[in-house]
Design an enzyme around this catalytic site. Sequence first.
Site, PDB file in Angstrom:
ATOM      1  CG  HIS A  74      -1.730  -1.045   1.559  1.00 35.56           C
ATOM      2  ND1 HIS A  74      -3.037  -1.077   1.167  1.00 35.56           N
ATOM      3  CD2 HIS A  74      -1.519  -2.208   2.225  1.00 35.56           C
ATOM      4  CE1 HIS A  74      -3.600  -2.204   1.571  1.00 35.56           C
ATOM      5  NE2 HIS A  74      -2.701  -2.908   2.214  1.00 35.56           N
ATOM      6  CE1 TYR A 202      -5.477   2.320  11.904  1.00 32.40           C
ATOM      7  CE2 TYR A 202      -4.887   2.774   9.626  1.00 32.40           C
ATOM      8  CZ  TYR A 202      -4.639   2.154  10.817  1.00 32.40           C
ATOM      9  OH  TYR A 202      -3.522   1.351  10.952  1.00 32.40           O
ATOM     10  N   PRO A 294      -3.483  -1.200  19.230  1.00 29.84           N
ATOM     11  CG  PRO A 294      -5.353  -2.465  18.669  1.00 29.84           C
ATOM     12  CD  PRO A 294      -4.648  -1.847  19.834  1.00 29.84           C
ATOM     13  CE  LYS A 298       3.912   2.976  13.640  1.00 34.36           C
ATOM     14  NZ  LYS A 298       4.387   2.775  12.267  1.00 34.36           N
ATOM     15  CE1 TYR A 386      -1.079   3.421   9.967  1.00 32.92           C
ATOM     16  CE2 TYR A 386       0.139   2.624   8.059  1.00 32.92           C
ATOM     17  CZ  TYR A 386      -0.897   2.486   8.968  1.00 32.92           C
ATOM     18  OH  TYR A 386      -1.731   1.402   8.897  1.00 32.92           O
TER      19      TYR A 386
HETATM   20  C1  PHB Z   1      -4.928  -5.547  11.045  1.00 30.37           C
HETATM   21  O1  PHB Z   1      -4.860  -5.770   9.835  1.00 30.37           O
HETATM   22  O2  PHB Z   1      -5.254  -6.431  11.859  1.00 30.37           O
HETATM   23  C2  PHB Z   1      -4.622  -4.188  11.539  1.00 30.37           C
HETATM   24  C3  PHB Z   1      -4.327  -3.176  10.631  1.00 30.37           C
HETATM   25  C4  PHB Z   1      -4.023  -1.909  11.085  1.00 30.37           C
HETATM   26  C5  PHB Z   1      -4.031  -1.657  12.437  1.00 30.37           C
HETATM   27  C6  PHB Z   1      -4.312  -2.655  13.338  1.00 30.37           C
HETATM   28  C7  PHB Z   1      -4.603  -3.921  12.900  1.00 30.37           C
HETATM   29  O3  PHB Z   1      -3.730  -0.405  12.878  1.00 30.37           O
END
Ligand code: PHB
Length: 393
Positions: A74, A202, A294, A298, A386
């Site tokens: 990505h 997100y 999460p 990280k 990020y």
């Molecule tokens: C996930 O794919 O499980 C995932 C992706 C991004 C995050 C947390 C978990 O910030």
Amino acid sequence: MSLATDVVIIGAGPAGTLLSHALHQAGIASVVVERASRDHVLGRVRAGVLEWGTVEYLRRLGLGERMDREGHVHGGPAIAWGGRDVLTIDIHKYVGSNFMSYGQTMIQEDLYLAADRRGAEIFFEASDVELHDVTSARPSVTFSRDGERQRVEADFVVGCDGFHGVSRLTVPASVLRTYEKEYPFGWLGILSETPPLEDVVYAHHERGFALASRRNPMLSRYYVQCPLTDSVDDWPDDRFWPELLTRLGPSVAAGVVTGPSIEKSIAPLRSFVAEPMRYGNLFLAGDAAHIVPPTGAKGLNLAVSDVYYLARGFAAHYADGDDHYLDGYSDMALRRVWGAVRFSWWLTTLLHRFPDQTDFDLRAQEAELDYLASSPNAQAAMAEQYAGLPFED
Ligand code: PHB
Ligand code: APR
């Protein structure tokens, strides 16, 4: 039974198994002692976003083959809020790197297969693991397996045994400083055998946070923020999907393909740091020393950078008797840890609905998101974090 090795590693999660792999490549012997069974470790569903530094390190260690075949690259994550078009944080533009979706479970599988190929010594289902003499020149670890007490002596012990492990507890309370923040909500996560969205999205919504992610072209991973008192039984699929789609907003929801969930679990969110990450000849790495919520994914990436610093330190120690990397390990690792701890706390605070939140707080979050959308400087700062702060020389 009694064994001797160079480094004894407690915990065969990603941190412990990756460290034993990296040490092997540097000609350093190790033994790994794991409480759970191999299937149990492989059964845990964890995050799936790799920083580019993680991708390159795994490749360098010869662990990139399946990741490069099955991982999804990505250019940046997307953020949705307020019913407007999504904002993509173009990390490729601002930082010059990408990130990759590749599940931690797959990395763990790759690590165990690589361990099988080199005939690594990983003792699964080891109970009552105890550390001894970690401030001496010859520490050891004892454990029970198949009804027998066993002992491994080594030059160093590395605690990679996660947040609930024993290693950190070996450091005296007078030495260990801990910093902790608990968040008043959890994430309910599901896996579904449906085609995922192209982007990792997100979402900020007045009903709470949501996240769309992926594992492979036919496996999606979705999350919604939920109260800590909820259980998975409170979230049948016919409640989960409408809630997810509402929070993602109409333009993102339009691309979501729904279907039965094949896994559902709730995880609490916590920030935690233990300092220092070394005590005598005991080193801590990964979740044994730090936990991040999460948001921003990280956790695994920090475990990998700890391993990178530690493996380099052990290589310099055994090849040249040079201990400056090992001596600097705790400070160096903690600088990167705190960078990620701060970032994931910030992103969590920006995107979640807090139980005591007022309308003022909600509008302030929206104003910050609007600022992010309007300011290339703010986007650059988010992109840089990020993407992952660089590994130090
Ligand atoms: C996930 O794919 O499980 C995932 C992706 C991004 C995050 C947390 C978990 O910030
Ligand atoms: N003795 C031996 N092994 C233990 C003990 C013990 N007393 N306690 C825990 N373990 C094992 C666990 O069973 C687990 O397999 O240590 C391992 C720790 O693995 P993880 O919890 O996955 O931690 P780590 O390897 O540091 O990986 C960090 O995992 O939790 C995610 O977000 C985190 O992605 C990050 C990554």
